[in-house]
Enzyme design. Sequence first.
Site, PDB file in Angstrom:
ATOM      1  N   ARG A   5      21.343 -14.411 -26.029  1.00  0.00           N
ATOM      2  CA  ARG A   5      22.564 -13.746 -26.528  1.00  0.00           C
ATOM      3  C   ARG A   5      23.402 -14.738 -27.352  1.00  0.00           C
ATOM      4  NH1 ARG A   5      24.623  -9.030 -22.787  1.00  0.00           N
ATOM      5  NH2 ARG A   5      22.580  -8.174 -22.333  1.00  0.00           N
ATOM      6  N   ASN A  12      18.612 -13.613 -20.983  1.00  0.00           N
ATOM      7  CA  ASN A  12      19.981 -13.495 -21.504  1.00  0.00           C
ATOM      8  C   ASN A  12      20.479 -14.734 -22.261  1.00  0.00           C
ATOM      9  OD1 ASN A  12      21.234 -11.415 -18.785  1.00  0.00           O
ATOM     10  ND2 ASN A  12      20.445 -10.813 -20.769  1.00  0.00           N
ATOM     11  N   ARG A  72      32.912  -7.572 -26.498  1.00  0.00           N
ATOM     12  CA  ARG A  72      31.909  -7.414 -25.424  1.00  0.00           C
ATOM     13  C   ARG A  72      32.339  -8.123 -24.133  1.00  0.00           C
ATOM     14  NH1 ARG A  72      26.835  -5.928 -26.265  1.00  0.00           N
ATOM     15  NH2 ARG A  72      26.078  -7.392 -24.723  1.00  0.00           N
ATOM     16  N   THR A 131      16.777 -14.573 -17.236  1.00  0.00           N
ATOM     17  CA  THR A 131      16.222 -15.717 -17.977  1.00  0.00           C
ATOM     18  C   THR A 131      16.190 -15.393 -19.477  1.00  0.00           C
ATOM     19  OG1 THR A 131      14.047 -14.837 -17.330  1.00  0.00           O
ATOM     20  CG2 THR A 131      14.814 -16.756 -16.143  1.00  0.00           C
ATOM     21  N   ASP A 133      24.111  -2.604 -16.108  1.00  0.00           N
ATOM     22  CA  ASP A 133      23.916  -2.515 -17.557  1.00  0.00           C
ATOM     23  C   ASP A 133      25.015  -1.684 -18.209  1.00  0.00           C
ATOM     24  OD1 ASP A 133      22.664  -2.983 -19.916  1.00  0.00           O
ATOM     25  OD2 ASP A 133      20.948  -1.680 -19.561  1.00  0.00           O
ATOM     26  N   GLY A 134      25.316  -2.016 -19.469  1.00  0.00           N
ATOM     27  CA  GLY A 134      26.235  -1.189 -20.253  1.00  0.00           C
ATOM     28  C   GLY A 134      27.616  -1.783 -20.456  1.00  0.00           C
ATOM     29  N   ASN A 135      27.808  -3.056 -20.069  1.00  0.00           N
ATOM     30  CA  ASN A 135      29.131  -3.684 -20.264  1.00  0.00           C
ATOM     31  C   ASN A 135      29.504  -3.732 -21.742  1.00  0.00           C
ATOM     32  OD1 ASN A 135      29.146  -4.174 -17.550  1.00  0.00           O
ATOM     33  ND2 ASN A 135      28.779  -6.371 -17.696  1.00  0.00           N
TER      34      ASN A 135
HETATM   35  C1  FPP Z   1      24.622  -6.162 -18.921  1.00  0.00           C
HETATM   36  O1  FPP Z   1      25.384  -5.397 -19.837  1.00  0.00           O
HETATM   37  C2  FPP Z   1      25.471  -7.114 -18.232  1.00  0.00           C
HETATM   38  C3  FPP Z   1      25.292  -8.477 -18.162  1.00  0.00           C
HETATM   39  C4  FPP Z   1      24.166  -9.181 -18.800  1.00  0.00           C
HETATM   40  C5  FPP Z   1      26.253  -9.326 -17.453  1.00  0.00           C
HETATM   41  C6  FPP Z   1      26.610  -8.814 -16.084  1.00  0.00           C
HETATM   42  C7  FPP Z   1      27.654  -9.677 -15.475  1.00  0.00           C
HETATM   43  C8  FPP Z   1      28.720  -9.203 -14.823  1.00  0.00           C
HETATM   44  C9  FPP Z   1      28.985  -7.772 -14.570  1.00  0.00           C
HETATM   45  C10 FPP Z   1      29.686 -10.177 -14.232  1.00  0.00           C
HETATM   46  C11 FPP Z   1      29.364 -10.319 -12.770  1.00  0.00           C
HETATM   47  C12 FPP Z   1      29.998 -11.474 -12.169  1.00  0.00           C
HETATM   48  C13 FPP Z   1      29.497 -12.173 -11.108  1.00  0.00           C
HETATM   49  C14 FPP Z   1      30.249 -13.289 -10.496  1.00  0.00           C
HETATM   50  C15 FPP Z   1      28.189 -11.910 -10.518  1.00  0.00           C
HETATM   51  P1  FPP Z   1      25.094  -5.575 -21.392  1.00  0.00           P
HETATM   52  O2  FPP Z   1      25.925  -6.697 -21.914  1.00  0.00           O
HETATM   53  O3  FPP Z   1      23.624  -5.748 -21.621  1.00  0.00           O
HETATM   54  O4  FPP Z   1      25.584  -4.201 -21.962  1.00  0.00           O
HETATM   55  P2  FPP Z   1      24.984  -3.439 -23.232  1.00  0.00           P
HETATM   56  O5  FPP Z   1      23.554  -3.111 -22.919  1.00  0.00           O
HETATM   57  O6  FPP Z   1      25.846  -2.228 -23.322  1.00  0.00           O
HETATM   58  O7  FPP Z   1      25.123  -4.359 -24.410  1.00  0.00           O
END
Ligand code: FPP
Length: 247
Positions: free
Chosen positions: A77, A74, A39, A72, A26-28
């Site tokens: 978004r 996501n 994002r 499921t 989490d946190g990307n």
């Molecule tokens: C949550 O952060 C992250 C995700 C929903 C996507 C995760 C996917 C990856 C790290 C890519 C991995 C690749 C493979 C091939 C498995 P968020 O977007 O909810 O962050 P936020 O809460 O800060 O908005």
Amino acid sequence: MTAQLITKSTQVNQAKLPNHVAVIMDGNGRWAKQRGLPRIEGHRRGANALKEILRYCKDLGIKTLTAYAFSTENWGRPTGEVSFLMSLFERLLQKELKEMEAEEVCINFIGDLTPLPPSLQQEMHHSMERTKHNQGVFFNVAINYGSRHEMIHACKAIAQKVQQGELSTDSINDQTISQHLYTSASPDPDLLIRTSGEMRLSNFMLWQLAYTEIYVTETLWPDFDNDQLDRAIVAFQQRDRRFGKVK
Ligand code: FPP
């Protein structure tokens, strides 16, 4: 003295490693926002972080890593973000397959793959087939995964076996349920790591996490590195796991 203490507090005990580590990455989005980036850049960096963590798990001797990549929920978004993630998964699989084979990674996807883009499904099946005999590290990637959906899927499969006389209702136990989940090939996780400070399970492995130790860190996923994993493992090693019993 202080430096020595710091080193000691992050020293992983090789004899007490978790067998199976699960991560909620989490946190990307916040990582990208903090840097004034879109994002999707956070997801790209998050994918790099996952690759490094997988390699480090293998080097440490952790047998299974499970990563929650797309739930499921996501699908709700923005369309652009969802399609970016789908193409990121596909590109990564194409790009990394050779290296996964060389590093003895056995990849397995958990979740309902049928609504995913056909070209992505094809890459997924291809990579599972090509790596199925590898024993270096088992890598489960949860895509279009939701634990409640997984349990409904398992209940239906079990009910069908009962209806067809292959299984008796009285014989249904913990093992029967576990064997009908997408994770049937893996033991339950020993350690669950969630990044970005959120304290919830978000519909992830609700059955499998019954006795898993949970570690939450404020670190955002793209910044989660080997040192962070060491800290999570050390914290895990300090827990007293009683599985509901008295020692
Ligand atoms: C949550 O952060 C992250 C995700 C929903 C996507 C995760 C996917 C990856 C790290 C890519 C991995 C690749 C493979 C091939 C498995 P968020 O977007 O909810 O962050 P936020 O809460 O800060 O908005």
